[in-house]
Write a protein that holds these residues in place. Structure first.
Motif, short mmCIF file in Angstrom:
data_model
loop_
_atom_site.label_atom_id
_atom_site.label_comp_id
_atom_site.label_asym_id
_atom_site.label_seq_id
_atom_site.Cartn_x
_atom_site.Cartn_y
_atom_site.Cartn_z
N GLU A 3 0.90 -1.38 0.05
CA GLU A 3 -0.02 0.01 0.09
C GLU A 3 0.90 1.22 -0.01
O GLU A 3 1.84 1.50 0.85
CB GLU A 3 -0.84 -0.12 1.20
CG GLU A 3 -2.02 -0.90 1.18
CD GLU A 3 -3.04 -1.04 2.39
OE1 GLU A 3 -4.05 -0.25 2.43
OE2 GLU A 3 -2.43 -1.47 3.54
N ILE A 4 0.61 2.11 -0.91
CA ILE A 4 1.15 3.54 -0.96
C ILE A 4 0.33 4.46 -0.94
O ILE A 4 -0.74 4.64 -1.43
CB ILE A 4 1.90 3.65 -2.42
CG1 ILE A 4 2.90 2.55 -2.61
CG2 ILE A 4 2.68 5.06 -2.60
CD1 ILE A 4 3.72 2.64 -3.88
N ARG A 5 0.25 5.38 0.20
CA ARG A 5 -0.81 6.45 0.63
C ARG A 5 -0.33 7.66 0.58
O ARG A 5 0.96 8.17 1.47
CB ARG A 5 -1.33 6.00 1.97
CG ARG A 5 -1.68 4.46 2.10
CD ARG A 5 -2.60 4.70 3.48
NE ARG A 5 -2.80 3.07 3.87
CZ ARG A 5 -2.18 2.59 4.83
NH1 ARG A 5 -1.05 3.02 5.26
NH2 ARG A 5 -2.47 1.12 5.15
N ASN A 6 -0.91 8.43 -0.13
CA ASN A 6 -0.47 10.04 -0.04
C ASN A 6 0.80 10.45 -0.21
O ASN A 6 1.31 11.28 0.51
CB ASN A 6 -1.41 10.35 1.06
CG ASN A 6 -1.54 12.02 0.83
OD1 ASN A 6 -1.92 12.53 -0.28
ND2 ASN A 6 -1.71 12.53 2.18
N LEU A 7 1.65 9.96 -1.22
CA LEU A 7 3.09 10.11 -1.17
C LEU A 7 3.27 11.45 -1.84
O LEU A 7 2.68 11.95 -2.65
CB LEU A 7 3.75 9.48 -2.05
CG LEU A 7 4.27 7.83 -1.54
CD1 LEU A 7 5.05 7.26 -2.48
CD2 LEU A 7 4.65 7.96 -0.06
N HIS A 8 4.04 12.35 -1.01
CA HIS A 8 4.65 13.80 -1.72
C HIS A 8 6.07 13.73 -1.77
O HIS A 8 6.78 13.23 -0.75
CB HIS A 8 4.07 14.77 -0.79
CG HIS A 8 2.57 14.89 -0.76
ND1 HIS A 8 1.99 15.89 -1.55
CD2 HIS A 8 1.68 14.09 -0.04
CE1 HIS A 8 0.58 15.86 -1.24
NE2 HIS A 8 0.43 14.92 -0.39
N LYS A 9 6.60 14.37 -2.83
CA LYS A 9 7.93 14.72 -2.99
C LYS A 9 8.34 15.69 -3.88
O LYS A 9 7.86 15.87 -4.78
CB LYS A 9 8.48 13.33 -3.56
CG LYS A 9 10.35 13.25 -3.61
CD LYS A 9 10.93 13.31 -2.34
CE LYS A 9 12.33 13.30 -2.60
NZ LYS A 9 12.83 13.30 -1.00
N ARG A 10 9.37 16.48 -3.43
CA ARG A 10 9.61 17.56 -4.11
C ARG A 10 11.21 17.44 -4.25
O ARG A 10 11.91 17.05 -3.39
CB ARG A 10 9.33 19.10 -3.46
CG ARG A 10 7.99 19.34 -3.23
CD ARG A 10 7.65 20.79 -2.52
NE ARG A 10 8.27 21.92 -3.33
CZ ARG A 10 7.47 22.55 -4.09
NH1 ARG A 10 6.26 22.21 -4.07
NH2 ARG A 10 7.89 23.60 -4.62
N PHE A 11 11.74 18.03 -5.37
CA PHE A 11 13.24 18.19 -5.60
C PHE A 11 13.49 19.65 -5.70
O PHE A 11 13.28 20.11 -7.42
CB PHE A 11 13.77 17.22 -6.67
CG PHE A 11 13.41 15.73 -6.63
CD1 PHE A 11 14.39 15.18 -5.65
CD2 PHE A 11 12.39 14.97 -7.02
CE1 PHE A 11 14.18 13.57 -5.47
CE2 PHE A 11 12.43 13.65 -6.85
CZ PHE A 11 13.47 13.11 -6.17
N GLY A 12 13.72 20.49 -5.24
CA GLY A 12 13.81 21.67 -5.08
C GLY A 12 12.38 22.24 -5.28
O GLY A 12 11.34 22.17 -4.58
N ASP A 13 12.33 23.03 -6.61
CA ASP A 13 11.01 23.67 -6.97
C ASP A 13 10.06 22.47 -7.49
O ASP A 13 9.02 23.03 -8.03
CB ASP A 13 11.25 25.02 -7.53
CG ASP A 13 11.99 26.14 -6.88
OD1 ASP A 13 11.73 26.03 -5.70
OD2 ASP A 13 12.57 27.07 -7.37
N ALA A 16 7.68 16.31 -7.54
CA ALA A 16 7.82 14.96 -8.41
C ALA A 16 6.61 14.12 -7.98
O ALA A 16 6.09 13.53 -8.83
CB ALA A 16 8.92 14.22 -7.87
N LEU A 17 5.92 14.29 -6.51
CA LEU A 17 4.79 13.30 -6.31
C LEU A 17 4.03 14.52 -5.41
O LEU A 17 4.21 14.92 -4.63
CB LEU A 17 5.18 12.18 -5.72
CG LEU A 17 6.14 11.06 -5.97
CD1 LEU A 17 6.33 9.97 -5.04
CD2 LEU A 17 5.63 10.65 -7.27
N ASP A 18 2.63 14.22 -5.88
CA ASP A 18 1.66 15.05 -5.23
C ASP A 18 0.21 14.16 -5.08
O ASP A 18 -0.52 14.38 -5.60
CB ASP A 18 1.17 16.25 -6.26
CG ASP A 18 0.34 17.28 -5.61
OD1 ASP A 18 0.24 17.41 -4.36
OD2 ASP A 18 -0.18 18.15 -6.26
N GLY A 19 0.61 13.45 -3.72
CA GLY A 19 -0.57 12.66 -3.19
C GLY A 19 -0.84 11.46 -3.65
O GLY A 19 -2.00 10.87 -3.94
#
Length: 291
Positions: A3-13, A16-19
């Motif tokens: 299960e992958i839930r609500n992943l968020h990830k940014r690289f600087g500005d 990459a992932l928004d929920g």
């Protein structure tokens, strides 16, 4: 179950992932599709613990993934992680030992997978001397040698010839039927449509569509195909929506108008040989979802 839930990830500005949220059930083959840079590899790397998310969580059988869980996963990265100057058989055995197998058990499993993947005669060859297709077979053996409870594969079919595709597909289907959750990314949507139970479409870091192949196709934009005999080609000029005369006496109609009205118009124009809707392919669904 993965299960992958609500992943968020940014690289600087860059977001990459928004929920991102998805679930891969035991015995299910999940196709993860999206354009380059959509977030597929980032999601997989977070699932494997190679990257940390800014928010969200990844669980295996309801628990957070730590070292004990991670060694139960078979992983094939997009950038193949093999040692080019190491012999094939030794390499597969080595990775088996890294996953906790004894040397003897790892060697037996290595021999089994070399035979299964048609590589027995190449066991003493170096990886750098193999074709791309055979290198990917070795990478698959590395991901399977320890009998993983979950398979995560990033573009496993990339660059393979049709025979190698069939070999790899057969192995993945076999693992899924044995109860293993399998998730793989691919740009070959016809292959995803043929193999997968469920599909997730990601665009710009967001899951824009998910469900079984049947569900996604049913939600897609169906197009009406009409075949008439003795019809004046101009009969379709008065119809609403987009109408394409694809062949002599055959039209494809993309219209929101009542199909009974369209049928009446067709019957007035000539003898109706065919009147029915074409279900969209996964390629059609993908184009609509990411538009």
């Amino acid at each position: 179950m993965l299960e992958i839930r609500n992943l968020h990830k940014r690289f600087g500005d860059t977001v990459a992932l928004d929920g991102v949220t998805l679930t891969v059930e035991p015995g299910q083959m999940f196709g993860f599709v999206g354009a380059n840079g959509a977030g597929k590899t980032t999601t997989m790397r977070i699932a494997m613990g190679l990257l940390e998310s800014d928010a969200g969580e990844v669980t295996l059988d309801g628990g957070k993934i730590g070292f004990d869980q991670r060694v139960r996963i078979g992983y094939m990265p997009e950038e193949r992680g093999l040692y080019p100057k190491m012999k094939i058989g030794e390499q597969i055995t080595y990775f088996g030992e890294l996953h906790g197998m004894t040397p003897a058990v790892a060697r037996r499993a290595t021999d089994e997978w070399l035979t299964r993947l048609g590589l027995s005669e190449r066991a003493g060859d170096f990886v750098q001397d193999l074709s791309l297709g055979n290198q990917q077979r070795v990478q698959l053996a590395v991901s399977l040698v320890h009998e993983p409870k979950v398979l995560i594969l990033d573009e496993p079919f990339s660059g393979l010839d049709p025979i190698a595709v069939d070999t790899m597909a057969a192995v993945l289907v076999e693992r899924a039927r044995a109860g293993v959750p399998v998730i793989f990314s691919s740009h070959q949507l016809d292959l995803v449509e043929r193999l997968c139970d469920s599909v997730g479409i990601i665009s710009a870091g967001q899951m824009v569509a998910a469900g079984t192949v049947k569900e996604l196709r049913q939600k897609g934009n169906r197009k009406l195909r009409v075949v008439l005999e003795g019809a004046d080609p101009s009969w379709a000029d008065r119809l609403p929506g987009e109408v394409v005369n694809v062949a002599d006496g055959e039209w494809v109609i993309d219209s929101t108008d009542d199909d009974q009205k369209l049928l009446a118009a067709a019957m007035n124009a000539g003898r109706v040989v065919r009147f029915g809707f074409d279900e969209p392919s996964l390629v059609d669904v993908f184009r609509e979802a990411v538009a």
